[in-house]
Design an enzyme around this catalytic site. Structure first.
Site, PDB file in Angstrom:
ATOM      1  N   TYR A 119     -23.324  48.025  -9.262  1.00 54.05           N
ATOM      2  CA  TYR A 119     -22.075  47.688  -9.947  1.00 54.05           C
ATOM      3  C   TYR A 119     -22.100  48.298 -11.338  1.00 54.05           C
ATOM      4  O   TYR A 119     -23.109  48.214 -12.046  1.00 54.05           O
ATOM      5  CB  TYR A 119     -21.925  46.164 -10.070  1.00 54.05           C
ATOM      6  CG  TYR A 119     -20.685  45.753 -10.836  1.00 54.05           C
ATOM      7  CD1 TYR A 119     -19.490  45.501 -10.162  1.00 54.05           C
ATOM      8  CD2 TYR A 119     -20.701  45.661 -12.224  1.00 54.05           C
ATOM      9  CE1 TYR A 119     -18.345  45.151 -10.860  1.00 54.05           C
ATOM     10  CE2 TYR A 119     -19.560  45.315 -12.927  1.00 54.05           C
ATOM     11  CZ  TYR A 119     -18.383  45.060 -12.245  1.00 54.05           C
ATOM     12  OH  TYR A 119     -17.251  44.725 -12.946  1.00 54.05           O
ATOM     13  N   GLU A 207     -13.941  50.224 -13.574  1.00 55.90           N
ATOM     14  CA  GLU A 207     -14.929  49.542 -12.728  1.00 55.90           C
ATOM     15  C   GLU A 207     -15.305  50.425 -11.548  1.00 55.90           C
ATOM     16  O   GLU A 207     -14.428  50.882 -10.807  1.00 55.90           O
ATOM     17  CB  GLU A 207     -14.344  48.209 -12.224  1.00 55.90           C
ATOM     18  CG  GLU A 207     -15.363  47.339 -11.525  1.00 55.90           C
ATOM     19  CD  GLU A 207     -14.732  46.062 -10.975  1.00 55.90           C
ATOM     20  OE1 GLU A 207     -13.773  46.162 -10.183  1.00 55.90           O
ATOM     21  OE2 GLU A 207     -15.195  44.975 -11.342  1.00 55.90           O
TER      22      GLU A 207
END
Ligand code: ADP
Ligand code: MG
Length: 398
Positions: A119, A207
């Site tokens: 992530y 993101e």
């Protein structure tokens, strides 16, 4: 302002970031053609909506199949079949809400062999007023869940704006992700590219979930979600072009045409207020009295009668609205302008729900006179508490 994954990837590619080959399509036929332009043996068929969690999502329509909004295909024909199953269907994910989002566009992407998923995010940290990196070995997961259950697995630090991005920032991320050898260099370079894109394009959030190590051992951007600072979009014609208004709330879109600060919410009481602070207080007090606001709306200081009329029309067009509270503390805003706007909107579109009006401040007597003489069925209120109590009572009595 948000954009689609395929647009985000094209933008990041222009900064040199490693992304897969892909094509955007609007039909199953085009999906087949796009897939045959790529080598295979694996294709990924990805629904393009402004919401994450597509892979684990599901479609409302049974004929879309049981799989989510990200599907693997092992042949060109399979890619066509999966695109056909998703197009025109409604995808529900954790981020769309129960109504889901209609899939109009499909991204056909070259499939990657995945060794590891990470992530990564860059965002504006309001606490430090700086740009921050967030990285975690727990890729492909819901990062909120990771933060809740295993916060030690998340690395987060901000970048000093005086120095900007430096190699050590990238190395810090690389080490926290357990990268080795050439991957560390790739990471330092990629983080620099992402940071540059973030700053230059006035992003609010970037993101990458997941950032992966491929089976060949290289870093790759496998998903990309970007939000831009809406107040800065005017500086970037190329970004403004990426706006997909079909993804936006119809009422919010209408409100933006009139420069109204309107945000749709789930409750039953429509609010028309001047000033963001008063609007927040109004929403709070509605909740305090046991109901939920249907929207946030700040008509602003110098609103014209036309603007107020449009604002009122937008509120009444929401079928969820069971009552309306107009709460105006006229400073720059004049109460008579608000009253004129409300009266003219009601004349145009009618009024089928209870309306409570609380006016105070500049030209308040004139405003009250306009409302009284209009013959509108209005419940007058003297202050914020009185207004909230009356509208909640009126809605509960329905
Ligand atoms: P979302 O976050 O909306 O679910 P993603 O793009 O992250 O969508 O895709 C979900 C999952 O699908 C990824 O975590 C990854 O495992 C897989 N995936 C996505 N794109 C590819 C690709 N090009 N090749 C291989 N697997 C992919
Ligand atoms: Mg993702």
């Amino acid at each position: 302002m948000n954009i689609h994954e395929y647009q985000a990837k094209a933008l990041l590619r222009s900064y040199g970031a490693p992304v897969s080959d892909g094509r955007i399509v609007l039909s199953a036929n085009a999906a087949k053609a796009a897939a045959s332009e790529m080598d295979g043996p694996l294709w990924v068929v990805k629904a393009q909506i402004h919401a994450g969690g597509r892979g684990k999502g599901s479609f409302i329509e049974a004929d879309a199949g049981a799989a989510g909004g990200v599907r693997l295909a092992r042949s060109v024909d399979e890619a066509e079949k999966e695109a056909k199953a998703m197009l025109g269907r409604t995808l529900v994910t954790k981020q769309t809400g129960p109504a889901g989002k209609l899939v109009n566009r499909i991204y056909i992407e070259d499939g990657s062999g995945i060794e590891k998923e990470f992530y990564l995010a860059i965002l504006v940290d309001r606490q430090t007023s700086r740009i921050s990196f967030v990285a975690s070995t727990e890729g492909g997961m819901d990062i909120e869940e990771v933060a809740e259950a295993t916060p030690e697995k998340i690395l987060s630090f901000s970048v000093d704006p005086a120095t900007g991005y430096q190699g050590f920032h990238g190395r810090r991320i690389a080490f926290s992700l357990g990268l080795k050898g050439a991957q560390i260099k790739q990471c330092v370079k990629l983080m620099g590219q992402l940071y540059k894109a973030f700053v230059e394009k006035d992003m609010e959030m970037l993101e990458i979930n997941p950032l992966i190590i491929t089976d060949g051992g290289d870093l790759k951007v496998l998903d990309a979600k970007i939000g831009f600072d809406g107040n800065a979009v005017y500086r970037h014609a190329d970004i403004a072009e990426l706006r997909d208004t079909t993804e936006e709330d119809a009422r919010e879109l209408e409100a933006s045409k009139y420069d109204l600060n309107y945000i749709a919410l789930d409750g039953e009481i429509g609010c028309m207020v001047n000033g963001a602070g008063l609007a927040m207080a109004t929403m709070d007090i509605i909740k305090l009295y046991g109901a939920e606001p249907a929207n946030f709306l700040d008509v602003g200081g110098g609103a014209t009668k036309e603007k107020v009329t449009e604002a009122f029309k937008i509120i009444t067009s929401d079928p969820q609205v069971k009552g309306i509270l107009v709460n105006i503390f006229g400073g720059i805003m004049r109460c008579d302008v608000i009253a004129d706007g409300v009266v003219s909107a009601v004349k145009e579109v009618g009024l089928s729900v209870p309306l409570v009006v609380r006016l105070e401040g500049t030209n308040v007597d004139e405003g009250k006179r306009i409302i009284t003489e209009s013959g509108l069925n209005v419940i007058a209120a003297d202050n914020l508490r009185d207004g909230a109590e009356k509208i909640v009572a009126a809605v509960k009595a329905l």
